[in-house]
Design an enzyme around this catalytic site. Structure first.
Site, short mmCIF file in Angstrom:
data_model
loop_
_atom_site.label_atom_id
_atom_site.label_comp_id
_atom_site.label_asym_id
_atom_site.label_seq_id
_atom_site.Cartn_x
_atom_site.Cartn_y
_atom_site.Cartn_z
N GLY A 73 -2.02 -1.74 16.63
CA GLY A 73 -1.79 -2.62 17.78
C GLY A 73 -3.27 -2.76 18.48
CB CYS A 74 -5.33 -0.19 19.80
SG CYS A 74 -4.34 0.73 20.71
#
Length: 164
Positions: A51-52
């Site tokens: 996600g990052c």
């Protein structure tokens, strides 16, 4: 756990680590870099996480020039990782020209903000919650703090642009 930092507060000073262009370990004082300036500080739970790496950071890289055009002097990325991991992660974004990747290896600064995330059950220990702060002359103007670690509903580059 409710965050302890809020709009109107003075951002706590803290020393965050990074590797400079010569791979020398450096520290940065948030009060030194932010005094009299507008800055965006955003955090992610971990370097190289899906996600990052695939959504959150690329959004800030893509919108960095637009954010800076709104009077922002510094765009700072914080993660509870060491400076070497952060530098390795930074190098994966060849198009990055504006974001400083900062390490909070012991989560001391994250704890000072009251924005820690207990990811022990996932094998990651204490991490930073996903958030974005707009800070003007050390005063927090916007504090968009996510409730879950994998969500970027209010901590994205688009959301901070709306606030600017």
């Amino acid at each position: 756990m409710a965050p302890t930092i809020a709009v109107g507060d003075t951002i706590p000073d803290g020393r965050l680590m990074y590797l400079d262009e010569n791979d020398q370990l450096q520290s940065l004082s948030l009060h030194s870099i932010g005094s009299g300036k507008k800055m965006v500080l955003f955090a992610v739970p971990g370097a190289f996480t899906p996600g990052c790496s695939l959504k959150h950071v690329p959004g800030f890289i893509e919108k960095a020039e637009e954010i800076k055009s709104k009077g922002v002097s510094e765009i700072l990325l914080l993660s509870v990782n060491d400076a070497y991991v952060m530098k390795a992660w930074e190098r994966t974004y060849l198009e990055n020209k504006h974001i400083k990747f900062l390490a909070d290896g012991s989560a001391a600064y994250t704890r000072a903000l009251g924005l820690e995330l207990d990811a022990t059950d996932a094998g990651a220990g204490v991490r930073a919650r996903r958030f974005v702060l707009l800070v003007d002359d050390l005063k927090i103007q916007v504090a968009n703090i996510e409730e879950g670690g994998n969500v970027t509903a209010i901590s994205s580059a688009d959301e901070i642009l709306k606030a600017l």
